[in-house]
Design a protein around this motif. Structure first.
Motif, mmCIF file in Angstrom:
data_model
loop_
_atom_site.group_PDB
_atom_site.id
_atom_site.type_symbol
_atom_site.label_atom_id
_atom_site.label_comp_id
_atom_site.label_asym_id
_atom_site.label_seq_id
_atom_site.Cartn_x
_atom_site.Cartn_y
_atom_site.Cartn_z
ATOM 1 N N ILE A 15 0.836 -1.199 0.000
ATOM 2 C CA ILE A 15 0.000 0.000 0.000
ATOM 3 C C ILE A 15 0.874 1.254 0.000
ATOM 4 N N ALA A 16 1.931 1.271 0.824
ATOM 5 C CA ALA A 16 2.820 2.435 0.889
ATOM 6 C C ALA A 16 3.524 2.665 -0.443
ATOM 7 N N MET A 17 3.989 1.600 -1.075
ATOM 8 C CA MET A 17 4.674 1.745 -2.363
ATOM 9 C C MET A 17 3.718 2.239 -3.440
ATOM 10 N N SER A 18 2.487 1.706 -3.447
ATOM 11 C CA SER A 18 1.537 2.160 -4.464
ATOM 12 C C SER A 18 1.142 3.609 -4.241
ATOM 13 N N LEU A 19 1.025 4.035 -2.978
ATOM 14 C CA LEU A 19 0.734 5.441 -2.700
ATOM 15 C C LEU A 19 1.873 6.349 -3.149
ATOM 16 N N MET A 20 3.109 5.896 -2.977
ATOM 17 C CA MET A 20 4.239 6.704 -3.430
ATOM 18 C C MET A 20 4.252 6.833 -4.948
ATOM 19 N N ASP A 78 -10.243 23.874 -10.363
ATOM 20 C CA ASP A 78 -8.927 23.674 -9.772
ATOM 21 C C ASP A 78 -8.848 24.302 -8.379
ATOM 22 N N ASP A 79 -9.381 25.505 -8.226
ATOM 23 C CA ASP A 79 -9.382 26.156 -6.922
ATOM 24 C C ASP A 79 -10.236 25.403 -5.910
ATOM 25 N N LEU A 80 -11.386 24.901 -6.338
ATOM 26 C CA LEU A 80 -12.242 24.137 -5.429
ATOM 27 C C LEU A 80 -11.559 22.847 -4.979
ATOM 28 N N LEU A 81 -10.869 22.186 -5.893
ATOM 29 C CA LEU A 81 -10.155 20.966 -5.525
ATOM 30 C C LEU A 81 -8.993 21.262 -4.578
ATOM 31 N N TYR A 97 -6.878 21.370 1.178
ATOM 32 C CA TYR A 97 -6.597 22.061 2.432
ATOM 33 C C TYR A 97 -7.487 21.542 3.556
ATOM 34 N N THR A 98 -8.745 21.275 3.243
ATOM 35 C CA THR A 98 -9.677 20.765 4.245
ATOM 36 C C THR A 98 -9.259 19.379 4.726
ATOM 37 N N THR A 99 -8.820 18.528 3.822
ATOM 38 C CA THR A 99 -8.403 17.190 4.234
ATOM 39 C C THR A 99 -7.156 17.230 5.097
ATOM 40 N N VAL A 100 -6.249 18.155 4.824
ATOM 41 C CA VAL A 100 -5.078 18.304 5.692
ATOM 42 C C VAL A 100 -5.522 18.725 7.100
ATOM 43 N N GLY A 101 -6.520 19.587 7.168
ATOM 44 C CA GLY A 101 -7.074 19.974 8.470
ATOM 45 C C GLY A 101 -7.675 18.787 9.203
ATOM 46 N N TYR A 102 -8.356 17.914 8.471
ATOM 47 C CA TYR A 102 -8.923 16.720 9.100
ATOM 48 C C TYR A 102 -7.845 15.751 9.557
ATOM 49 N N ILE A 103 -6.745 15.665 8.836
ATOM 50 C CA ILE A 103 -5.627 14.830 9.291
ATOM 51 C C ILE A 103 -5.086 15.362 10.608
ATOM 52 N N MET A 104 -4.949 16.683 10.698
ATOM 53 C CA MET A 104 -4.474 17.279 11.954
ATOM 54 C C MET A 104 -5.489 17.053 13.076
ATOM 55 N N ALA A 129 -9.295 10.944 5.842
ATOM 56 C CA ALA A 129 -8.768 12.198 5.306
ATOM 57 C C ALA A 129 -7.619 11.942 4.336
ATOM 58 N N ALA A 130 -6.787 10.948 4.619
ATOM 59 C CA ALA A 130 -5.682 10.626 3.708
ATOM 60 C C ALA A 130 -6.210 10.118 2.371
ATOM 61 N N ILE A 131 -7.263 9.324 2.410
ATOM 62 C CA ILE A 131 -7.881 8.850 1.166
ATOM 63 C C ILE A 131 -8.475 10.037 0.408
ATOM 64 N N GLY A 132 -9.139 10.940 1.138
ATOM 65 C CA GLY A 132 -9.691 12.137 0.507
ATOM 66 C C GLY A 132 -8.612 13.018 -0.105
ATOM 67 N N LEU A 133 -7.471 13.131 0.580
ATOM 68 C CA LEU A 133 -6.362 13.924 0.049
ATOM 69 C C LEU A 133 -5.813 13.303 -1.227
ATOM 70 N N ALA A 134 -5.697 11.986 -1.254
ATOM 71 C CA ALA A 134 -5.207 11.314 -2.467
ATOM 72 C C ALA A 134 -6.175 11.539 -3.632
ATOM 73 N N ILE A 135 -7.465 11.472 -3.348
ATOM 74 C CA ILE A 135 -8.462 11.705 -4.398
ATOM 75 C C ILE A 135 -8.401 13.150 -4.878
ATOM 76 N N ALA A 136 -8.236 14.104 -3.943
ATOM 77 C CA ALA A 136 -8.162 15.517 -4.328
ATOM 78 C C ALA A 136 -6.923 15.795 -5.181
ATOM 79 N N LEU A 137 -5.788 15.212 -4.806
ATOM 80 C CA LEU A 137 -4.570 15.416 -5.596
ATOM 81 C C LEU A 137 -4.708 14.805 -6.990
#
Length: 143
Positions: A6-11, A79-82, A87-94, A120-128
């Motif tokens: 999982i870590a390698m595929s995420l990288m 692009d701005d909305l994404l 930013y919101t997902t990073v806040g949820y990680i914190m 939140a990490a899954i959401g961040l990956a989807i947003a990126l």
């Protein structure tokens, strides 16, 4: 073993996302007005639609140029909305980290914090990936 895969595929996915999100652009093509009006990394709706004197270009009289003009505005806003979602997902990680730190050893509270961080990490990956997809589409349709 499962965590390593999982870590390698995420990288790999992350590196592909970064390479599509930040394409190699030439400084000769960039306009001096493109960097104006930015807040954090959010670009204004008119990004890429300005002349050298910082006025907005004429959309043109034919349907194709008007469609490209409108698509550029839509892609800038998407692009701005994404990015705001990122930013919101990073806040949820914190927030999930805060929940884990303040759980005081309670397993249910710590599990809730871990679940928040994972979601939140899954959401961040989807947003990126979405930002990379928008940039890819924008470059391919030529707007």
């Amino acid at each position: 073993m499962k965590k390593i895969i999982i870590a390698m595929s995420l990288m790999v996915i992350g590196s592909l996302g970064v390479s599509m999100t930040f394409p190699n652009t030439s400084f000769a093509e960039s306009n001096k007005c493109d960097k104006k009006g930015r807040i954090l990394t959010l670009k204004p709706w008119y990004d890429g639609l300005t002349k050298d004197d910082c006025s907005i270009k004429d959309p043109g009289s034919d349907a194709d140029s008007q469609a490209n003009f409108i698509w550029k505005i839509v892609l800038n806003i998407v692009d701005d909305l994404l990015q705001l979602i990122g930013y919101t997902t990073v806040g949820y990680i914190m927030y999930g980290g805060f929940l884990m730190m303040t759980s005081n050893g309670a397993p249910d509270k710590a599990a809730h914090g871990r679940k928040t961080i994972m979601s939140a990490a899954i959401g961040l990956a989807i947003a990126l990936a979405s930002v990379a997809l928008v940039n890819f589409i924008s470059s391919k349709i030529g707007v």
